[in-house]
Design a protein around this motif. Structure first.
Motif, PDB file in Angstrom:
ATOM      1  N   GLY A 172      27.654 -67.345  42.907  1.00  0.00           N
ATOM      2  CA  GLY A 172      27.924 -67.601  44.313  1.00  0.00           C
ATOM      3  C   GLY A 172      29.166 -68.430  44.595  1.00  0.00           C
ATOM      4  O   GLY A 172      29.380 -68.866  45.719  1.00  0.00           O
ATOM      5  N   ASN A 173      30.004 -68.645  43.583  1.00  0.00           N
ATOM      6  CA  ASN A 173      31.236 -69.403  43.780  1.00  0.00           C
ATOM      7  C   ASN A 173      32.360 -68.398  44.027  1.00  0.00           C
ATOM      8  O   ASN A 173      33.109 -68.030  43.120  1.00  0.00           O
ATOM      9  CB  ASN A 173      31.526 -70.284  42.566  1.00  0.00           C
ATOM     10  N   ALA A 174      32.479 -67.956  45.299  1.00  0.00           N
ATOM     11  CA  ALA A 174      33.425 -66.899  45.648  1.00  0.00           C
ATOM     12  C   ALA A 174      34.868 -67.314  45.404  1.00  0.00           C
ATOM     13  O   ALA A 174      35.674 -66.501  44.943  1.00  0.00           O
ATOM     14  CB  ALA A 174      33.225 -66.493  47.111  1.00  0.00           C
ATOM     15  N   GLU A 175      35.196 -68.551  45.692  1.00  0.00           N
ATOM     16  CA  GLU A 175      36.585 -68.991  45.538  1.00  0.00           C
ATOM     17  C   GLU A 175      37.024 -68.949  44.075  1.00  0.00           C
ATOM     18  O   GLU A 175      38.081 -68.403  43.751  1.00  0.00           O
ATOM     19  CB  GLU A 175      36.761 -70.401  46.100  1.00  0.00           C
ATOM     20  N   GLN A 176      36.211 -69.503  43.180  1.00  0.00           N
ATOM     21  CA  GLN A 176      36.549 -69.495  41.755  1.00  0.00           C
ATOM     22  C   GLN A 176      36.531 -68.072  41.211  1.00  0.00           C
ATOM     23  O   GLN A 176      37.394 -67.691  40.415  1.00  0.00           O
ATOM     24  CB  GLN A 176      35.583 -70.390  40.965  1.00  0.00           C
ATOM     25  N   ALA A 177      35.564 -67.267  41.651  1.00  0.00           N
ATOM     26  CA  ALA A 177      35.486 -65.874  41.212  1.00  0.00           C
ATOM     27  C   ALA A 177      36.748 -65.120  41.621  1.00  0.00           C
ATOM     28  O   ALA A 177      37.329 -64.389  40.819  1.00  0.00           O
ATOM     29  CB  ALA A 177      34.252 -65.199  41.808  1.00  0.00           C
ATOM     30  N   PHE A 178      37.185 -65.301  42.869  1.00  0.00           N
ATOM     31  CA  PHE A 178      38.373 -64.609  43.354  1.00  0.00           C
ATOM     32  C   PHE A 178      39.598 -64.993  42.539  1.00  0.00           C
ATOM     33  O   PHE A 178      40.376 -64.139  42.131  1.00  0.00           O
ATOM     34  CB  PHE A 178      38.606 -64.913  44.847  1.00  0.00           C
ATOM     35  N   THR A 179      39.757 -66.289  42.286  1.00  0.00           N
ATOM     36  CA  THR A 179      40.908 -66.775  41.519  1.00  0.00           C
ATOM     37  C   THR A 179      40.941 -66.132  40.128  1.00  0.00           C
ATOM     38  O   THR A 179      41.981 -65.653  39.682  1.00  0.00           O
ATOM     39  CB  THR A 179      40.871 -68.312  41.397  1.00  0.00           C
ATOM     40  N   LEU A 180      39.806 -66.128  39.449  1.00  0.00           N
ATOM     41  CA  LEU A 180      39.737 -65.577  38.096  1.00  0.00           C
ATOM     42  C   LEU A 180      39.921 -64.058  38.088  1.00  0.00           C
ATOM     43  O   LEU A 180      40.650 -63.519  37.243  1.00  0.00           O
ATOM     44  CB  LEU A 180      38.419 -65.975  37.437  1.00  0.00           C
ATOM     45  N   LEU A 181      39.281 -63.370  39.020  1.00  0.00           N
ATOM     46  CA  LEU A 181      39.432 -61.914  39.071  1.00  0.00           C
ATOM     47  C   LEU A 181      40.867 -61.523  39.408  1.00  0.00           C
ATOM     48  O   LEU A 181      41.400 -60.558  38.859  1.00  0.00           O
ATOM     49  CB  LEU A 181      38.448 -61.308  40.073  1.00  0.00           C
ATOM     50  N   ARG A 182      41.499 -62.269  40.291  1.00  0.00           N
ATOM     51  CA  ARG A 182      42.900 -61.992  40.631  1.00  0.00           C
ATOM     52  C   ARG A 182      43.782 -62.194  39.396  1.00  0.00           C
ATOM     53  O   ARG A 182      44.684 -61.409  39.123  1.00  0.00           O
ATOM     54  CB  ARG A 182      43.333 -62.934  41.775  1.00  0.00           C
ATOM     55  N   GLU A 183      43.509 -63.262  38.636  1.00  0.00           N
ATOM     56  CA  GLU A 183      44.270 -63.532  37.412  1.00  0.00           C
ATOM     57  C   GLU A 183      44.078 -62.401  36.393  1.00  0.00           C
ATOM     58  O   GLU A 183      45.046 -61.943  35.773  1.00  0.00           O
ATOM     59  CB  GLU A 183      43.831 -64.874  36.824  1.00  0.00           C
ATOM     60  N   ALA A 184      42.845 -61.951  36.236  1.00  0.00           N
ATOM     61  CA  ALA A 184      42.569 -60.851  35.304  1.00  0.00           C
ATOM     62  C   ALA A 184      43.254 -59.571  35.773  1.00  0.00           C
ATOM     63  O   ALA A 184      43.869 -58.860  34.970  1.00  0.00           O
ATOM     64  CB  ALA A 184      41.063 -60.630  35.174  1.00  0.00           C
ATOM     65  N   ALA A 185      43.178 -59.282  37.075  1.00  0.00           N
ATOM     66  CA  ALA A 185      43.820 -58.082  37.614  1.00  0.00           C
ATOM     67  C   ALA A 185      45.321 -58.114  37.359  1.00  0.00           C
ATOM     68  O   ALA A 185      45.907 -57.112  36.937  1.00  0.00           O
ATOM     69  CB  ALA A 185      43.532 -57.943  39.109  1.00  0.00           C
ATOM     70  N   ASP A 186      45.939 -59.255  37.605  1.00  0.00           N
ATOM     71  CA  ASP A 186      47.382 -59.386  37.376  1.00  0.00           C
ATOM     72  C   ASP A 186      47.725 -59.135  35.909  1.00  0.00           C
ATOM     73  O   ASP A 186      48.717 -58.468  35.600  1.00  0.00           O
ATOM     74  CB  ASP A 186      47.876 -60.768  37.800  1.00  0.00           C
ATOM     75  N   ALA A 187      46.898 -59.668  35.008  1.00  0.00           N
ATOM     76  CA  ALA A 187      47.155 -59.486  33.577  1.00  0.00           C
ATOM     77  C   ALA A 187      47.034 -58.014  33.182  1.00  0.00           C
ATOM     78  O   ALA A 187      47.844 -57.503  32.405  1.00  0.00           O
ATOM     79  CB  ALA A 187      46.194 -60.349  32.751  1.00  0.00           C
ATOM     80  N   PHE A 188      46.024 -57.323  33.720  1.00  0.00           N
ATOM     81  CA  PHE A 188      45.876 -55.899  33.414  1.00  0.00           C
ATOM     82  C   PHE A 188      47.037 -55.094  33.978  1.00  0.00           C
ATOM     83  O   PHE A 188      47.531 -54.172  33.335  1.00  0.00           O
ATOM     84  CB  PHE A 188      44.548 -55.354  33.953  1.00  0.00           C
ATOM     85  N   ARG A 189      47.485 -55.445  35.175  1.00  0.00           N
ATOM     86  CA  ARG A 189      48.622 -54.735  35.781  1.00  0.00           C
ATOM     87  C   ARG A 189      49.873 -54.936  34.925  1.00  0.00           C
ATOM     88  O   ARG A 189      50.587 -53.983  34.628  1.00  0.00           O
ATOM     89  CB  ARG A 189      48.864 -55.225  37.207  1.00  0.00           C
ATOM     90  N   GLU A 190      50.107 -56.185  34.502  1.00  0.00           N
ATOM     91  CA  GLU A 190      51.279 -56.480  33.667  1.00  0.00           C
ATOM     92  C   GLU A 190      51.220 -55.740  32.339  1.00  0.00           C
ATOM     93  O   GLU A 190      52.251 -55.331  31.800  1.00  0.00           O
ATOM     94  CB  GLU A 190      51.394 -57.986  33.427  1.00  0.00           C
ATOM     95  N   ALA A 191      50.009 -55.547  31.815  1.00  0.00           N
ATOM     96  CA  ALA A 191      49.845 -54.842  30.543  1.00  0.00           C
ATOM     97  C   ALA A 191      49.912 -53.325  30.719  1.00  0.00           C
ATOM     98  O   ALA A 191      49.889 -52.584  29.736  1.00  0.00           O
ATOM     99  CB  ALA A 191      48.519 -55.233  29.905  1.00  0.00           C
ATOM    100  N   GLY A 192      49.962 -52.870  31.968  1.00  0.00           N
ATOM    101  CA  GLY A 192      50.005 -51.432  32.219  1.00  0.00           C
ATOM    102  C   GLY A 192      48.660 -50.746  32.074  1.00  0.00           C
ATOM    103  O   GLY A 192      48.593 -49.525  31.963  1.00  0.00           O
TER     104      GLY A 192
END
Length: 192
Positions: free
Chosen positions: A97-117
């Motif tokens: 239920g910690n939406a703020e921390q979840a969003f931050t981490l998921l955004r970081e993971a998404a960015d890493a996957f995008r950078e990795a192609g």
């Protein structure tokens, strides 16, 4: 049993939701991988153990195990595995239920996957971000994020196919289309 066999048995038990038995298998697999000189695989077992702790309601232990694995992969420059762990951490915080921390981490993971192609994992992580936005009542941002995400997911599940079809109908009616990237609002954190 070999480490790989112990891992396979642990995965089977995990899928059957026999978490205590899976935990024992993954602990043995971790030790076996360490003995075989395969520290990356031992760290993956650490992630599995963290996910089991989550299912058993041991939030602090789960975070500790996942952060240890994240650090391990980061120190070795294994960006793909690190991103997967970050995504798992985001899911853990979302479940708590910690939406703020979840969003931050998921955004970081998404960015890493995008950078990795890795467009498929990028899309799947964006789906989780969109789910989080929808839960927070940010429907327009969620719809835009879903649109980008579902265009990237290689093998969408039934729900995702239906949603993609609905978004396609909406676009035909409104003249819109899939945005080239996430809208600016999708970069902002959801209301916690």
């Amino acid at each position: 049993m070999t480490a790989a066999e112990l891992q396979a048995k642990g995965t089977e038990l995990f899928m059957q939701r026999d978490y205590e038995a899976a935990q024992a298998q993954f602990e043995q697999a971790k030790a076996a991988y360490e003995a075989e000189g395969k520290p990356e695989m031992a760290a993956e077992m650490q992630v599995n153990l963290g996910l089991i702790d989550q299912r058993l309601g041991n939030f602090e232990a789960a975070v500790e195990k996942l952060n240890a694995a994240r650090q391990f992969f980061a120190e070795r420059g294994d960006a793909e595995r690190e991103a997967m762990v970050i995504g798992n951490l985001g899911g853990l915080y979302m479940a708590e239920g910690n939406a703020e921390q979840a969003f931050t981490l998921l955004r970081e993971a998404a960015d890493a996957f995008r950078e990795a192609g890795d467009n498929d994992r990028y899309g799947r992580t964006l789906v989780e971000l969109a789910n989080l936005q929808a839960r927070g009542g940010k429907w327009m941002q969620a719809a835009a994020t879903y649109e980008v995400a579902l265009d990237l997911v290689q093998e969408p599940n039934f729900r995702q196919k239906v949603l993609k079809g609905l978004l396609s109908i909406k676009n035909r009616l409104t003249g819109g289309g899939v945005p080239k990237s996430l809208p600016e609002d999708a970069e902002k954190k959801p209301d916690a």
